[in-house]
Enzyme design. Structure first.
Site, PDB file in Angstrom:
ATOM      1  N   GLY A   1      48.959  49.874  33.417  1.00 62.88           N
ATOM      2  CA  GLY A   1      47.947  48.977  33.977  1.00 62.88           C
ATOM      3  C   GLY A   1      47.889  49.169  35.483  1.00 62.88           C
TER       4      GLY A   1
ATOM      5  N   HIS B   1      35.501  15.688  38.638  1.00 64.19           N
ATOM      6  CA  HIS B   1      34.680  15.218  37.515  1.00 64.19           C
ATOM      7  C   HIS B   1      35.478  14.415  36.488  1.00 64.19           C
ATOM      8  CE1 HIS B   1      31.634  17.974  39.042  1.00 64.19           C
ATOM      9  NE2 HIS B   1      30.774  17.411  38.237  1.00 64.19           N
ATOM     10  N   GLY B   2      36.799  14.375  36.658  1.00 66.90           N
ATOM     11  CA  GLY B   2      37.598  13.698  35.640  1.00 66.90           C
ATOM     12  C   GLY B   2      37.386  14.366  34.285  1.00 66.90           C
TER      13      GLY B   2
ATOM     14  N   GLU C   1      40.606  44.719  38.333  1.00 65.69           N
ATOM     15  CA  GLU C   1      40.343  45.399  39.619  1.00 65.69           C
ATOM     16  C   GLU C   1      41.535  45.283  40.559  1.00 65.69           C
ATOM     17  OE1 GLU C   1      38.002  47.446  40.427  1.00 65.69           O
ATOM     18  OE2 GLU C   1      36.887  47.122  38.559  1.00 65.69           O
TER      19      GLU C   1
ATOM     20  N   ALA D   1      37.112  53.948  31.665  1.00 61.95           N
ATOM     21  CA  ALA D   1      38.370  53.798  30.928  1.00 61.95           C
ATOM     22  C   ALA D   1      39.537  54.416  31.677  1.00 61.95           C
ATOM     23  CB  ALA D   1      38.236  54.417  29.542  1.00 61.95           C
TER      24      ALA D   1
ATOM     25  N   THR E   1      45.563  43.438  40.379  1.00 62.65           N
ATOM     26  CA  THR E   1      46.049  42.044  40.362  1.00 62.65           C
ATOM     27  C   THR E   1      46.249  41.530  41.799  1.00 62.65           C
ATOM     28  OG1 THR E   1      48.369  42.715  40.379  1.00 62.65           O
ATOM     29  CG2 THR E   1      47.329  42.499  38.207  1.00 62.65           C
ATOM     30  N   SER E   2      46.424  40.219  41.914  1.00 58.55           N
ATOM     31  CA  SER E   2      46.686  39.631  43.241  1.00 58.55           C
ATOM     32  C   SER E   2      47.931  40.255  43.871  1.00 58.55           C
ATOM     33  CB  SER E   2      46.888  38.122  43.112  1.00 58.55           C
ATOM     34  OG  SER E   2      45.646  37.492  42.884  1.00 58.55           O
TER      35      SER E   2
ATOM     36  N   ILE F   1      39.037  48.008  27.735  1.00 57.19           N
ATOM     37  CA  ILE F   1      37.895  48.674  28.368  1.00 57.19           C
ATOM     38  C   ILE F   1      36.630  47.827  28.179  1.00 57.19           C
ATOM     39  CG2 ILE F   1      36.601  50.829  28.592  1.00 57.19           C
ATOM     40  CD1 ILE F   1      39.729  50.836  29.317  1.00 57.19           C
TER      41      ILE F   1
ATOM     42  N   THR G   1      42.774  52.064  32.094  1.00 56.71           N
ATOM     43  CA  THR G   1      43.975  51.315  31.671  1.00 56.71           C
ATOM     44  C   THR G   1      44.431  51.708  30.262  1.00 56.71           C
ATOM     45  OG1 THR G   1      43.178  49.501  33.025  1.00 56.71           O
ATOM     46  CG2 THR G   1      44.874  48.968  31.432  1.00 56.71           C
TER      47      THR G   1
HETATM   48  C1  LIG Z   1      39.178  41.359  30.489  1.00 58.04           C
HETATM   49  C2  LIG Z   1      39.672  42.626  31.094  1.00 58.04           C
HETATM   50  C3  LIG Z   1      38.786  43.680  31.266  1.00 58.04           C
HETATM   51  C4  LIG Z   1      39.229  44.885  31.816  1.00 58.04           C
HETATM   52  N1  LIG Z   1      38.357  45.924  31.955  1.00 58.04           N
HETATM   53  C5  LIG Z   1      38.852  47.157  32.288  1.00 58.04           C
HETATM   54  C6  LIG Z   1      38.001  48.320  32.240  1.00 58.04           C
HETATM   55  O1  LIG Z   1      36.807  48.229  31.989  1.00 58.04           O
HETATM   56  N2  LIG Z   1      38.554  49.524  32.492  1.00 58.04           N
HETATM   57  C7  LIG Z   1      39.873  49.674  32.797  1.00 58.04           C
HETATM   58  O2  LIG Z   1      40.316  50.815  32.994  1.00 58.04           O
HETATM   59  N3  LIG Z   1      40.711  48.589  32.877  1.00 58.04           N
HETATM   60  C8  LIG Z   1      40.220  47.349  32.618  1.00 58.04           C
HETATM   61  N4  LIG Z   1      41.045  46.237  32.665  1.00 58.04           N
HETATM   62  C9  LIG Z   1      42.438  46.435  33.025  1.00 58.04           C
HETATM   63  C10 LIG Z   1      42.863  45.775  34.324  1.00 58.04           C
HETATM   64  O3  LIG Z   1      42.442  46.530  35.421  1.00 58.04           O
HETATM   65  C11 LIG Z   1      44.385  45.610  34.227  1.00 58.04           C
HETATM   66  O4  LIG Z   1      44.606  44.523  33.333  1.00 58.04           O
HETATM   67  C12 LIG Z   1      45.051  45.341  35.546  1.00 58.04           C
HETATM   68  O5  LIG Z   1      44.979  46.463  36.383  1.00 58.04           O
HETATM   69  C13 LIG Z   1      46.532  44.953  35.367  1.00 58.04           C
HETATM   70  O6  LIG Z   1      47.186  45.775  34.473  1.00 58.04           O
HETATM   71  P1  LIG Z   1      48.034  45.135  33.274  1.00 58.04           P
HETATM   72  O7  LIG Z   1      47.192  44.115  32.609  1.00 58.04           O
HETATM   73  O8  LIG Z   1      48.541  46.244  32.431  1.00 58.04           O
HETATM   74  O9  LIG Z   1      49.238  44.383  33.960  1.00 58.04           O
HETATM   75  P2  LIG Z   1      50.568  45.054  34.536  1.00 58.04           P
HETATM   76  O10 LIG Z   1      50.235  46.163  35.443  1.00 58.04           O
HETATM   77  O11 LIG Z   1      51.508  45.317  33.417  1.00 58.04           O
HETATM   78  O12 LIG Z   1      51.143  43.863  35.419  1.00 58.04           O
HETATM   79  C14 LIG Z   1      51.904  42.785  34.873  1.00 58.04           C
HETATM   80  C15 LIG Z   1      52.362  41.932  36.048  1.00 58.04           C
HETATM   81  O13 LIG Z   1      53.233  42.708  36.903  1.00 58.04           O
HETATM   82  C16 LIG Z   1      52.727  42.676  38.226  1.00 58.04           C
HETATM   83  N5  LIG Z   1      53.011  43.937  38.899  1.00 58.04           N
HETATM   84  C17 LIG Z   1      52.804  45.190  38.438  1.00 58.04           C
HETATM   85  N6  LIG Z   1      53.134  46.091  39.370  1.00 58.04           N
HETATM   86  C18 LIG Z   1      53.534  45.394  40.459  1.00 58.04           C
HETATM   87  C19 LIG Z   1      53.967  45.747  41.769  1.00 58.04           C
HETATM   88  N7  LIG Z   1      54.074  47.012  42.166  1.00 58.04           N
HETATM   89  N8  LIG Z   1      54.303  44.762  42.628  1.00 58.04           N
HETATM   90  C20 LIG Z   1      54.214  43.462  42.253  1.00 58.04           C
HETATM   91  N9  LIG Z   1      53.788  43.062  41.040  1.00 58.04           N
HETATM   92  C21 LIG Z   1      53.452  44.015  40.148  1.00 58.04           C
HETATM   93  C22 LIG Z   1      51.238  42.445  38.081  1.00 58.04           C
HETATM   94  O14 LIG Z   1      50.669  41.946  39.285  1.00 58.04           O
HETATM   95  C23 LIG Z   1      51.193  41.463  36.928  1.00 58.04           C
HETATM   96  O15 LIG Z   1      51.441  40.176  37.417  1.00 58.04           O
HETATM   97  C24 LIG Z   1      40.596  45.020  32.197  1.00 58.04           C
HETATM   98  C25 LIG Z   1      41.468  43.934  32.046  1.00 58.04           C
HETATM   99  C26 LIG Z   1      41.025  42.758  31.509  1.00 58.04           C
HETATM  100  C27 LIG Z   1      42.006  41.622  31.346  1.00 58.04           C
END
Ligand SMILES: Cc1cc2nc3c(=O)[nH]c(=O)nc-3n(C[C@H](O)[C@H](O)[C@H](O)COP(=O)(O)OP(=O)(O)OC[C@H]3O[C@@H](n4cnc5c(N)ncnc54)[C@H](O)[C@@H]3O)c2cc1C
Length: 387
Positions: free
Chosen positions: A131, A342-343, A367, A124, A369-370, A157, A126
């Site tokens: 995030g 596959h249409g 893990e 945990a 974002t891109s 989480i 986030t």
């Molecule tokens: C299904 C699921 C399971 C998960 N499981 C876990 C878990 O077990 N434990 C845990 O701790 N977390 C978990 N997460 C959290 C996950 O790691 C976060 O969702 C992720 O790191 C992105 O954070 P956010 O969703 O708050 O998006 P944000 O950080 O708010 O980002 C929003 C947008 O802004 C962009 N952005 C943010 N900062 C920058 C930057 N510096 N430069 C350019 N773009 C930026 C991002 O790329 C994204 O497009 C999970 C998420 C999901 C969806």
């Protein structure tokens, strides 16, 4: 670098593939259609995974795991990644490597039971307001009379509802740096049911049906000092040391799913007839297959090169970021094109393609974002030039 597989690696790939096809695929439709992985089914499959030696194979031999090197571990992850995520993650558990950082007592309490399949963990970090910018976390740990009192909320989480304990990261102080104040983070173990911690159902997620996420709330949750994992204020150091390769794990599971989607697309293109011939004979379709295979191979090479460098001790954050970025974006492309080939049938849940397409979406978000992976890669390019 040897691109061939050793006999041992071939055996692991074959054993894992056979398990995935014979034991996990038959249950995918149930999990996808109900959105639930039944506990009895999870337990039954877990026992089979343990019996076949696949459970916790990511762990070193010294603690009861299979002792795989990184490349072999990624081959195993790639095979597991073909299946529905809830099935392969919950039934073929891979305890978090971070558990290896625990004290002997913590290993007895958490690590070994996880390896034996008696307990499972969740991680945990986030929060609703933190995030990508994890240092912005608001959950705190305050030292009081030798204990630590935790307050705050975590969300998204994974697996927290099923897990027996939480590996929790919270802000335990602040320090002055040349770039302003920076939060210090400490990692703790918290057992399920511990007073002051409430775990509740999270959000419904388009990706990975049956794999739950939860919201965890801490309200004056009091933990003893021996619940700390690693050192006080060194939570990120522990995470960076032990969780680095998780991005490669994401990449490897994406490779497996993309290979499965491509396999379906090739078969369909060779068999489906329109305008009196196989659709694969139309360049509009066959070139899609060529691009899918090429993208898949590029992602495969990046992932396994990073794994190989991990074993040599030369891997960089940039290598792992490139692998994660390429593999997750490649999967989105391959899944989409497989559906196109596959249409209409591609969208029906008789085939695993609509599921692979939905599941691909989260891979570009969790893990890191891109955009965060691109940030890591571009920083490594620019920093030596003072930019
Ligand atoms: C299904 C699921 C399971 C998960 N499981 C876990 C878990 O077990 N434990 C845990 O701790 N977390 C978990 N997460 C959290 C996950 O790691 C976060 O969702 C992720 O790191 C992105 O954070 P956010 O969703 O708050 O998006 P944000 O950080 O708010 O980002 C929003 C947008 O802004 C962009 N952005 C943010 N900062 C920058 C930057 N510096 N430069 C350019 N773009 C930026 C991002 O790329 C994204 O497009 C999970 C998420 C999901 C969806």
């Amino acid at each position: 670098m040897d691109f061939g597989l050793s006999e041992e690696q071939r055996l692991i790939v074959e054993t894992t593939r056979a398990f995935v096809e014979n034991e996990l695929y038959p249950h995918e439709a149930e999990v996808e259609r109900t959105g639930v992985l039944r506990k009895e089914l999870a337990d039954e499959l877990k026992q089979k995974a343990i019996a076949s030696g696949l459970y916790a194979a990511n762990m070193p031999e010294s603690v009861g795991g299979a002792g795989l090197d990184t490349v072999t571990w990624l081959l195993y992850e790639k095979e597991l990644g073909r299946a529905n995520y809830a099935l392969h993650w919950s039934c073929v558990g891979r305890p978090s490597n971070i558990l290896l950082a625990g004290t002997d007592a913590q290993k007895e309490k958490y690590l070994y039971p996880c390896i034996r399949g008696e307990k499972s963990d969740c991680l945990a970090m986030t929060e609703p307001g933190a995030g990508s910018d994890l240092r912005g976390m608001k959950a705190t740990a305050v030292e009081k009379g030798g204990d630590w009192v935790i307050n705050g909320t975590k969300h998204f989480i994974s697996h927290a509802l099923e897990a027996d304990f939480v590996i929790l990261f919270v802000a335990s102080g602040e320090e002055d740096t040349p770039r302003g104040k920076k939060k210090k983070i400490t990692a703790f173990f918290v057992d399920k049911g511990h007073p002051g911690m409430t775990i509740r159902e999270g959000y419904r997620n388009v990706s990975h049906r049956g794999y739950t996420n939860a919201i965890i709330e801490f309200d004056d949750c009091r933990l003893p000092a021996d619940a700390i994992l690693g050192e006080v204020h060194k939570g990120f150091e522990v995470a960076n040391t032990w969780l680095g390769a998780t991005r490669l794990q994401v990449a490897a599971t994406c490779l497996g799913r993309a290979e499965r989607a491509l396999g379906h697309a090739i078969e369909y293109a060779a068999q489906r007839q329109q305008f009196g011939q196989q659709i694969g004979k139309f360049q509009g379709v066959s070139f899609k297959l060529a691009d899918m295979a090429t993208e898949l191979k590029a992602a495969d090479l990046l992932t396994f090169e990073a794994g190989w460098k991990f074993d040599q001790g030369t891997v960089t954050d940039q290598d792992m970021a490139m692998a994660k970025l390429k593999a997750t974006e490649m999967l989105a492309f391959v899944a989409d094109e497989a559906i196109q080939i596959h249409g209409g049938m591609g969208l029906m849940d008789d085939l695993p393609l609509e599921r692979i397409w939905r599941d691909a979406r989260v891979e570009r978000i969790w893990e890191g974002t891109s955009e965060i992976q691109r940030h890591i890669i571009s920083r490594a390019l620019l920093r030596p030039h003072g930019a």
